[in-house]
Design an enzyme around this catalytic site. Structure first.
Site, PDB file in Angstrom:
ATOM      1  N   ARG A  10       0.851  -1.183   0.000  1.00  0.00           N
ATOM      2  CA  ARG A  10       0.000   0.000   0.000  1.00  0.00           C
ATOM      3  C   ARG A  10       0.891   1.239   0.000  1.00  0.00           C
ATOM      4  O   ARG A  10       2.086   1.168   0.296  1.00  0.00           O
ATOM      5  CB  ARG A  10      -0.890   0.005   1.227  1.00  0.00           C
ATOM      6  CG  ARG A  10      -1.921  -1.107   1.276  1.00  0.00           C
ATOM      7  CD  ARG A  10      -2.617  -1.125   2.622  1.00  0.00           C
ATOM      8  NE  ARG A  10      -3.221   0.170   2.933  1.00  0.00           N
ATOM      9  CZ  ARG A  10      -3.455   0.605   4.172  1.00  0.00           C
ATOM     10  NH1 ARG A  10      -3.108  -0.137   5.210  1.00  0.00           N
ATOM     11  NH2 ARG A  10      -4.016   1.786   4.363  1.00  0.00           N
ATOM     12  N   SER A  12       0.612   4.022   1.935  1.00  0.00           N
ATOM     13  CA  SER A  12       0.696   4.833   3.147  1.00  0.00           C
ATOM     14  C   SER A  12       2.132   4.873   3.656  1.00  0.00           C
ATOM     15  O   SER A  12       2.957   3.997   3.359  1.00  0.00           O
ATOM     16  CB  SER A  12      -0.216   4.262   4.236  1.00  0.00           C
ATOM     17  OG  SER A  12       0.301   3.036   4.729  1.00  0.00           O
ATOM     18  N   LYS A  78      -2.323  -8.433  10.881  1.00  0.00           N
ATOM     19  CA  LYS A  78      -3.652  -8.345  11.495  1.00  0.00           C
ATOM     20  C   LYS A  78      -4.729  -7.930  10.500  1.00  0.00           C
ATOM     21  O   LYS A  78      -5.917  -8.102  10.764  1.00  0.00           O
ATOM     22  CB  LYS A  78      -3.644  -7.403  12.695  1.00  0.00           C
ATOM     23  CG  LYS A  78      -3.518  -5.930  12.388  1.00  0.00           C
ATOM     24  CD  LYS A  78      -3.458  -5.122  13.667  1.00  0.00           C
ATOM     25  CE  LYS A  78      -3.368  -3.626  13.424  1.00  0.00           C
ATOM     26  NZ  LYS A  78      -4.591  -3.050  12.856  1.00  0.00           N
ATOM     27  N   ASP A  79      -4.336  -7.382   9.336  1.00  0.00           N
ATOM     28  CA  ASP A  79      -5.314  -6.970   8.326  1.00  0.00           C
ATOM     29  C   ASP A  79      -5.778  -8.124   7.442  1.00  0.00           C
ATOM     30  O   ASP A  79      -6.773  -7.990   6.717  1.00  0.00           O
ATOM     31  CB  ASP A  79      -4.719  -5.885   7.413  1.00  0.00           C
ATOM     32  CG  ASP A  79      -4.528  -4.559   8.130  1.00  0.00           C
ATOM     33  OD1 ASP A  79      -5.158  -4.365   9.186  1.00  0.00           O
ATOM     34  OD2 ASP A  79      -3.745  -3.723   7.635  1.00  0.00           O
ATOM     35  N   THR A 122     -10.240   6.103  18.903  1.00  0.00           N
ATOM     36  CA  THR A 122      -9.750   4.824  18.382  1.00  0.00           C
ATOM     37  C   THR A 122     -10.688   4.360  17.276  1.00  0.00           C
ATOM     38  O   THR A 122     -11.893   4.618  17.337  1.00  0.00           O
ATOM     39  CB  THR A 122      -9.658   3.743  19.474  1.00  0.00           C
ATOM     40  OG1 THR A 122      -9.281   2.498  18.860  1.00  0.00           O
ATOM     41  CG2 THR A 122     -10.983   3.546  20.194  1.00  0.00           C
ATOM     42  N   ARG A 126     -12.223  -3.323  19.613  1.00  0.00           N
ATOM     43  CA  ARG A 126     -11.440  -4.075  20.603  1.00  0.00           C
ATOM     44  C   ARG A 126     -10.871  -3.125  21.652  1.00  0.00           C
ATOM     45  O   ARG A 126     -10.994  -3.360  22.861  1.00  0.00           O
ATOM     46  CB  ARG A 126     -10.310  -4.838  19.904  1.00  0.00           C
ATOM     47  CG  ARG A 126      -9.291  -5.449  20.881  1.00  0.00           C
ATOM     48  CD  ARG A 126      -8.076  -5.962  20.145  1.00  0.00           C
ATOM     49  NE  ARG A 126      -7.364  -4.915  19.445  1.00  0.00           N
ATOM     50  CZ  ARG A 126      -6.483  -4.092  19.980  1.00  0.00           C
ATOM     51  NH1 ARG A 126      -6.204  -4.177  21.271  1.00  0.00           N
ATOM     52  NH2 ARG A 126      -5.873  -3.177  19.253  1.00  0.00           N
ATOM     53  N   ARG A 127     -10.246  -2.054  21.188  1.00  0.00           N
ATOM     54  CA  ARG A 127      -9.694  -1.080  22.125  1.00  0.00           C
ATOM     55  C   ARG A 127     -10.821  -0.387  22.899  1.00  0.00           C
ATOM     56  O   ARG A 127     -10.716  -0.184  24.115  1.00  0.00           O
ATOM     57  CB  ARG A 127      -8.852  -0.046  21.375  1.00  0.00           C
ATOM     58  CG  ARG A 127      -7.573  -0.621  20.774  1.00  0.00           C
ATOM     59  CD  ARG A 127      -6.771   0.441  20.042  1.00  0.00           C
ATOM     60  NE  ARG A 127      -5.577  -0.118  19.425  1.00  0.00           N
ATOM     61  CZ  ARG A 127      -5.217   0.079  18.164  1.00  0.00           C
ATOM     62  NH1 ARG A 127      -5.966   0.821  17.365  1.00  0.00           N
ATOM     63  NH2 ARG A 127      -4.119  -0.467  17.682  1.00  0.00           N
ATOM     64  N   ARG A 144     -11.063   7.511  12.107  1.00  0.00           N
ATOM     65  CA  ARG A 144     -10.318   6.871  11.014  1.00  0.00           C
ATOM     66  C   ARG A 144      -9.218   7.812  10.584  1.00  0.00           C
ATOM     67  O   ARG A 144      -9.200   8.981  10.937  1.00  0.00           O
ATOM     68  CB  ARG A 144     -11.229   6.570   9.814  1.00  0.00           C
ATOM     69  CG  ARG A 144     -11.826   5.174   9.813  1.00  0.00           C
ATOM     70  CD  ARG A 144     -12.145   4.715   8.393  1.00  0.00           C
ATOM     71  NE  ARG A 144     -10.934   4.400   7.637  1.00  0.00           N
ATOM     72  CZ  ARG A 144     -10.930   4.020   6.359  1.00  0.00           C
ATOM     73  NH1 ARG A 144     -12.062   3.956   5.696  1.00  0.00           N
ATOM     74  NH2 ARG A 144      -9.803   3.738   5.758  1.00  0.00           N
ATOM     75  N   GLY A 145      -8.283   7.291   9.767  1.00  0.00           N
ATOM     76  CA  GLY A 145      -7.209   8.126   9.260  1.00  0.00           C
ATOM     77  C   GLY A 145      -5.852   7.520   9.547  1.00  0.00           C
ATOM     78  O   GLY A 145      -5.718   6.570  10.338  1.00  0.00           O
ATOM     79  N   THR A 149      -2.908  11.855  10.919  1.00  0.00           N
ATOM     80  CA  THR A 149      -4.250  12.396  11.130  1.00  0.00           C
ATOM     81  C   THR A 149      -4.712  12.168  12.558  1.00  0.00           C
ATOM     82  O   THR A 149      -5.281  13.058  13.204  1.00  0.00           O
ATOM     83  CB  THR A 149      -5.240  11.759  10.144  1.00  0.00           C
ATOM     84  OG1 THR A 149      -4.826  12.054   8.805  1.00  0.00           O
ATOM     85  CG2 THR A 149      -6.645  12.278  10.356  1.00  0.00           C
ATOM     86  N   ARG A 150      -4.468  10.991  13.070  1.00  0.00           N
ATOM     87  CA  ARG A 150      -4.943  10.650  14.416  1.00  0.00           C
ATOM     88  C   ARG A 150      -4.195  11.431  15.497  1.00  0.00           C
ATOM     89  O   ARG A 150      -4.802  11.938  16.449  1.00  0.00           O
ATOM     90  CB  ARG A 150      -4.836   9.145  14.638  1.00  0.00           C
ATOM     91  CG  ARG A 150      -5.723   8.350  13.691  1.00  0.00           C
ATOM     92  CD  ARG A 150      -5.693   6.868  13.974  1.00  0.00           C
ATOM     93  NE  ARG A 150      -6.426   6.139  12.932  1.00  0.00           N
ATOM     94  CZ  ARG A 150      -7.034   4.973  13.112  1.00  0.00           C
ATOM     95  NH1 ARG A 150      -7.017   4.404  14.296  1.00  0.00           N
ATOM     96  NH2 ARG A 150      -7.667   4.390  12.119  1.00  0.00           N
ATOM     97  N   CYS A 238     -11.148 -10.995  10.928  1.00  0.00           N
ATOM     98  CA  CYS A 238      -9.998 -10.289  11.507  1.00  0.00           C
ATOM     99  C   CYS A 238     -10.347  -8.897  12.004  1.00  0.00           C
ATOM    100  O   CYS A 238      -9.468  -8.153  12.402  1.00  0.00           O
ATOM    101  CB  CYS A 238      -8.858 -10.215  10.499  1.00  0.00           C
ATOM    102  SG  CYS A 238      -9.119  -9.053   9.160  1.00  0.00           S
TER     103      CYS A 238
END
Length: 311
Positions: A10, A12, A78-79, A122, A126-127, A144-145, A149-150, A238
């Site tokens: 990807r 990013s 994890k994705d 978040t 899960r968190r 999201r982001g 961004t976060r 997942c």
């Protein structure tokens, strides 16, 4: 001419940083490599992850690999959906970064110092479930982001804190912004968090051997396999609100010889907000069986089929 191995990723900053570590390792081993950026549906959408589905960041990479446009795909493990892709081989699981979650909060605060009413961002149920279970009266805000961004949501004053994967911050060289690394007793990470999954085509034996001999880590592969087997056995996909962490620990066998075993902990959040916990110890070579056994224990405790995003 020697073959150039095309590594797909990807676009990013985090994905490129992760892929760069694999490219560097292959280059040091004498391979010629080229990094190719692949746009995924997840990158093109601003919709919540729950609406655009599991595998949204990996399907395009897998298709490009199967179609011969790239030779290697680098994923955040994890994705990946828990179901294997018969076209592809999981050629390597490199040594894992620290799998824990990390807090970035205003004024350098730790989690326990955030007062009731604080807004914590978040993108992960899960968190969110584990934060709410602490019962300290925070306002958990879905976001999201990318990492920039976060974090900006905190520095701009929109949020009091965000929770991110420590591994991503480490790969981006931003661990100095962490105000607290969260103990797994407070928050178990997502299954396979901090690990990478390196795939090649199932019939590309040369690349598979190169990846296995260069970047595969036996202990990380075993730990991630246990965590994801638990996830798969819970039939949650997942992106469910489930946490799991397997540690490789030293133990003694019947002859008092030192052996390595897997210590697996798991949590599942029920729809009404209860947190179910279980743990187990098993052989390093039997990680998948250990994961399934722990899932069975969680089901007996009341875990059901769960859904929701993990980011």
């Amino acid at each position: 001419m020697p073959r150039t191995i095309r590594i797909g990723t990807r676009g990013s900053a985090l994905a490129l940083a992760q892929t760069g570590t694999i490219a560097d390792a292959l280059t040091k081993a004498g391979a010629l490599v080229e990094i190719i950026t692949v746009s995924t549906p997840g990158d093109r959408s601003s919709a919540p992850i729950a609406k655009i589905g599991v595998g949204v960041f990996t399907s395009a990479l897998r298709d490009a690999l199967a179609n011969g446009e790239i030779d290697v795909a680098v994923h955040s493990y994890k994705d990946l959906p828990t179901a294997p892709d018969p076209r592809l081989s999981m050629a390597a699981v490199p040594r894992r970064e620290d799998p824990r979650d990390a807090l970035i909060a205003r004024d350098g605060l730790t989690l326990g110092e955030l007062p009731p009413g604080s807004k914590i961002g978040t993108g992960s149920p899960r968190r969110a479930a584990q934060l709410n279970a602490l019962g300290l009266g925070w306002d958990i805000v879905p976001i999201r982001g990318n990492v920039d961004t976060r974090i900006a949501m905190v520095s701009d004053g929109k949020l009091d804190a965000v929770v991110l994967a420590r591994a991503g911050l480490a790969r981006l060289g931003r661990t100095d912004e962490i105000t607290e690394t969260l103990d797994p007793i407070q928050m178990l990470p997502a299954p396979a968090q901090g690990a990478l999954a390196i795939e090649c085509r199932v019939d590309d034996v040369d690349v598979e051997h190169l990846l296995q001999s260069t970047v595969d880590d036996e202990h990380t592969r075993a730990a991630a396999a246990a965590e994801r087997a638990m996830l798969a056995a819970l039939e949650a996909g997942c992106s469910a609100p489930i946490g799991a962490l397997a540690d490789v620990v030293e133990d003694f066998d019947a002859d008092d010889k030192v052996v390595f075993r897997l210590s697996l902990r798991g949590v599942a959040a029920t729809p009404d907000g209860d947190i179910l916990r279980a743990s187990a110890l098993g052989d390093l070579t039997a990680g998948e069986q250990l994961g399934r056994a722990l899932a069975a224990e969680l089901l007996e405790l009341g875990a059901g089929v769960l859904s929701g995003p993990e980011a």
